[in-house]
Design a protein around this motif. Sequence first.
Motif, short mmCIF file in Angstrom:
data_model
loop_
_atom_site.label_atom_id
_atom_site.label_comp_id
_atom_site.label_asym_id
_atom_site.label_seq_id
_atom_site.Cartn_x
_atom_site.Cartn_y
_atom_site.Cartn_z
N PRO A 355 0.83 -1.21 0.00
CA PRO A 355 0.00 0.00 0.00
C PRO A 355 0.87 1.27 0.00
O PRO A 355 2.02 1.23 0.42
N ASP A 356 0.29 2.37 -0.46
CA ASP A 356 1.03 3.63 -0.64
C ASP A 356 1.55 4.26 0.64
O ASP A 356 2.39 5.15 0.59
N ASP A 357 1.03 3.84 1.81
CA ASP A 357 1.44 4.55 3.02
C ASP A 357 2.74 4.02 3.63
O ASP A 357 3.10 4.38 4.74
N ALA A 358 3.47 3.20 2.89
CA ALA A 358 4.76 2.70 3.39
C ALA A 358 5.83 3.79 3.24
O ALA A 358 5.75 4.63 2.35
N THR A 359 6.81 3.75 4.14
CA THR A 359 7.98 4.64 4.03
C THR A 359 9.13 3.83 3.42
O THR A 359 9.39 2.72 3.85
N LEU A 360 9.76 4.39 2.40
CA LEU A 360 10.94 3.75 1.82
C LEU A 360 12.18 4.50 2.30
O LEU A 360 12.26 5.71 2.13
N LEU A 361 13.10 3.76 2.87
CA LEU A 361 14.38 4.33 3.26
C LEU A 361 15.43 3.66 2.37
O LEU A 361 15.71 2.47 2.53
N ALA A 362 15.95 4.41 1.41
CA ALA A 362 16.86 3.84 0.41
C ALA A 362 18.29 4.26 0.73
O ALA A 362 18.57 5.45 0.89
N LEU A 363 19.20 3.28 0.82
CA LEU A 363 20.58 3.53 1.25
C LEU A 363 21.58 3.10 0.18
O LEU A 363 21.56 1.95 -0.26
N LEU A 364 22.45 4.03 -0.21
CA LEU A 364 23.47 3.71 -1.21
C LEU A 364 24.85 4.02 -0.65
O LEU A 364 25.16 5.16 -0.34
N ASN A 365 25.67 2.96 -0.52
CA ASN A 365 27.08 3.12 -0.14
C ASN A 365 27.96 2.74 -1.31
O ASN A 365 27.51 2.06 -2.24
N ASP A 366 29.23 3.13 -1.26
CA ASP A 366 30.15 2.81 -2.36
C ASP A 366 31.43 2.16 -1.85
O ASP A 366 32.51 2.41 -2.36
N GLY A 367 31.28 1.29 -0.85
CA GLY A 367 32.43 0.53 -0.35
C GLY A 367 32.79 -0.57 -1.34
O GLY A 367 32.10 -0.79 -2.34
N ILE A 368 33.89 -1.29 -1.05
CA ILE A 368 34.33 -2.34 -1.97
C ILE A 368 33.26 -3.42 -2.13
O ILE A 368 33.00 -3.91 -3.22
N GLN A 369 32.55 -3.74 -1.02
CA GLN A 369 31.54 -4.79 -1.11
C GLN A 369 30.23 -4.31 -1.75
O GLN A 369 29.37 -5.10 -2.07
N ASP A 370 30.07 -2.99 -1.87
CA ASP A 370 28.87 -2.46 -2.51
C ASP A 370 29.07 -2.29 -4.01
O ASP A 370 28.11 -2.26 -4.78
N GLY A 371 30.35 -2.17 -4.41
CA GLY A 371 30.67 -1.68 -5.74
C GLY A 371 31.02 -0.20 -5.58
O GLY A 371 30.22 0.58 -5.08
N GLN A 372 32.24 0.15 -5.96
CA GLN A 372 32.68 1.54 -5.77
C GLN A 372 32.10 2.46 -6.83
O GLN A 372 32.12 3.67 -6.69
N ASP A 373 31.61 1.86 -7.90
CA ASP A 373 30.98 2.64 -8.96
C ASP A 373 29.47 2.60 -8.74
O ASP A 373 28.88 1.53 -8.71
N VAL A 374 28.87 3.76 -8.59
CA VAL A 374 27.42 3.80 -8.32
C VAL A 374 26.60 3.97 -9.60
O VAL A 374 25.39 4.13 -9.54
N SER A 375 27.23 3.90 -10.76
CA SER A 375 26.51 4.03 -12.04
C SER A 375 25.31 3.09 -12.13
O SER A 375 24.32 3.42 -12.78
N TRP A 376 25.41 1.92 -11.54
CA TRP A 376 24.42 0.86 -11.72
C TRP A 376 23.00 1.30 -11.38
O TRP A 376 22.04 0.72 -11.90
N ILE A 377 22.84 2.31 -10.54
CA ILE A 377 21.48 2.72 -10.17
C ILE A 377 20.71 3.24 -11.39
O ILE A 377 19.48 3.24 -11.38
N TYR A 378 21.43 3.64 -12.44
CA TYR A 378 20.74 4.09 -13.65
C TYR A 378 20.25 2.92 -14.50
O TYR A 378 19.45 3.12 -15.40
N ASP A 379 20.75 1.72 -14.23
CA ASP A 379 20.27 0.54 -14.96
C ASP A 379 19.00 -0.05 -14.36
O ASP A 379 18.36 -0.89 -14.96
N ALA A 380 18.68 0.34 -13.13
CA ALA A 380 17.47 -0.18 -12.49
C ALA A 380 16.29 0.73 -12.84
O ALA A 380 16.46 1.92 -13.09
N ASP A 381 15.10 0.14 -12.88
CA ASP A 381 13.92 0.87 -13.34
C ASP A 381 13.22 1.59 -12.18
O ASP A 381 12.08 1.26 -11.83
N LEU A 382 13.89 2.60 -11.62
CA LEU A 382 13.27 3.37 -10.54
C LEU A 382 12.04 4.13 -11.00
O LEU A 382 11.20 4.50 -10.19
N GLU A 383 11.97 4.37 -12.32
CA GLU A 383 10.81 5.06 -12.88
C GLU A 383 9.50 4.38 -12.47
O GLU A 383 8.48 5.03 -12.36
#
Lengths: 467, 256
Positions: A355-383
């Motif tokens: 349902p629409d009343d949920a809160t989304l807390l979105a966290l992006l880090n760029d450590g070695i285990q996350d991937g130091q390149d954050v470009s990948w977020i543009y490949d996901a369909d956040l639209e």
Amino acid sequence: MAGVGIRERGALLLGRGAGEAVRRLGRGGGTALPGLVAGRLAPGLLEACASQLGHGLITVTGTNGKTTTSHLISAAARIAGLHPLHNRSGSNLERGVISTFVGEVDGTGTMPGAADRLGVIELDEAVWPRLLPSLRPRVAVFLNLFRDQLDRYGEVDSVAEGWQRALAAYPFLTTLVLNVDDPSVAALAEGNAAREVIGFGIEDVGVALDGAEHASDARFCVCGATYRYDAVYMGHVGVWRCDACGRARPTPVVSARNIRLGTDSTTFELVVGREVTEVTIPLAGLYSVYNALAAAAGAHALGLPLEATTRALAESGPAFGRQERFALDGRMVRVLLAKNPTGLNEVIRTLLALPDDATLLALLNDGIQDGQDVSWIYDADLERLAEREFRLIVSGDRADDLALRCAVAGLEPRMVERDIAFALNAAIAATPVGGRIEIIATYTAMMAIRGMLATRTGAQPYWESTE
Amino acid sequence: MTSEMPRTIRVVTLYPEVMDVYADRGNLLAVQARCRALGVGVEVIAIGLGDALPSEADLVLIGGGQDREQRRIAPDLAAKGSALRAWADSGTAMLAVCGGFQLFGNFYRTGAGEELPGVGLFDVTTVAPAPGMPRCIGDMLAQSEVPGVGELVGFENHGGRTYLGPQGQPFARVQHGFGNNGDDGTEGAVYREAIGTYLHGSVLPKNPALLDRLILAALRHRYGAEATIERSRDEYAERAHRAAAEVARRKGRPNS
């Protein structure tokens, strides 16, 4: 063989001492350090430990789903009366695996009760070829191959080539468990005719996507032609065939039919050979069905009874940080790990059921285990989230990059705050009592916020958890 | 051109199904979002393998791919070379990233010595690294040589080393990172309104000055030199730019 040589004994002693010191200093679980120390001092240690396992060893690798799948296999083994040895904290690089074994043998290198033990080891996809000769698994599960951390792995193709080369070089592995819906995984059956192959996949076009997603990584067959899809389940995973050379998705031995996706659980008919069982797993999303199928196929390959598998799927809950739920200040908080485009797309699909009343807390880090390149977020369909009215708070070391990605997608974050603890408090304040907070996090951000949630709710930290 | 008349640019994306391994579609998303804010319409034409180019384009985008994908598109792209060069000479704006940039040069020589033909739009050549040489991976900070574009941020990940020929003009000078080859401090190439770069990130969302320059060039190609765009700040883009610059200063390979 009882125990190990003198060199390995010394390495064991020093490795265990190092891990203990880290825990005493309160610097976390010390899960990787013993392996780092012991592995340096005695390279033969891993093989000496693994060879003692009475029931042998199963490996789980692939881009997404390793921890949940091995968690489920381990649960099925325990229900079946075995004593699994499992690197359950997701410590899936070489030193983490060695640490797991170092913690299970005595000072002479002997594993107590080894006759009843089964190794269940998740391995990073790039590490799998390197550890294959030491671990000598009976069964190897291959989940999927998506673009992930290109800064670390180079290119997607090189990972599959590494698997194939290792399989060709080490003939002792007996059974391959392959996701037939992923053409780059299914291709591993070629050239391995001498091995037993157990395929798993989804047999329900009712849960297919309308079209191919953007983040699709295996558009081309090895013959060079373009794959055709009768159904796409996620990324390049689906019912594929090549009209040019005739390669096509093999029929799976283990499959899911009649899938019903809920907000917090999923029900489907689990098919193993000729047996059909209705199963409800306490995990949301089609990706959870793939993990359940991989676990069922792995357990089948090991010869565990189907009853043990279905009980494990129904009862054994989420693995660490993977859809774990916490009750915090009267709100339901769920942690969803997302560290690559396909994983994030699957999480988004799961969120769209809320349902629409949920809160989304979105966290992006760029450590070695996350991937130091954050470009990948543009490949996901956040639209896809733009059609909804979720409250959105963005945090993590690269919060500003994620906020920009959201803005490009037409989403308006309520808050952009790098400090994760601060952002968590803001999410609680923004959510009414009884409401939901869905946390979407990359690996190190998940570790950080899961620690905060554990502390605030009194849940156990993972290195003390008994699963 | 009065501001009340609706304006539209035509964007041609080359092989988006193939040359997309590295999130370069963020560049198209940024163009669309910025044009929406500016009240400029965007017509997108996706060109796949074997498709014919349209007669005109205001902006051309091409991203990066793995070796396998580059080998696949190289002959098809080279066959479109004269049309693309003619577009560039007519002032069409272009952005070619990573593998796309390499193939917009003269050629790419693989590790096996095979030469993949290029478009020849930029006077650059690219060679595969010698065995044992690492890929160029990391955060980059650079200063553009193109007026008004200023500081650039992004992330690079490439094996090939690119060298400028006698006619080649660098797009930027590297401050942190590798750029074209890790040796001469140059990054990318520029020819008229066409830009080649190794910057992912995606590059356009968090480099708003570059984004606006490409959109303005596209508008001028369509509507003449007097076309303008409204100067307005994008708070999200500026913050992400500053954050990425901070990371590159902290973690990127210094270039002295």
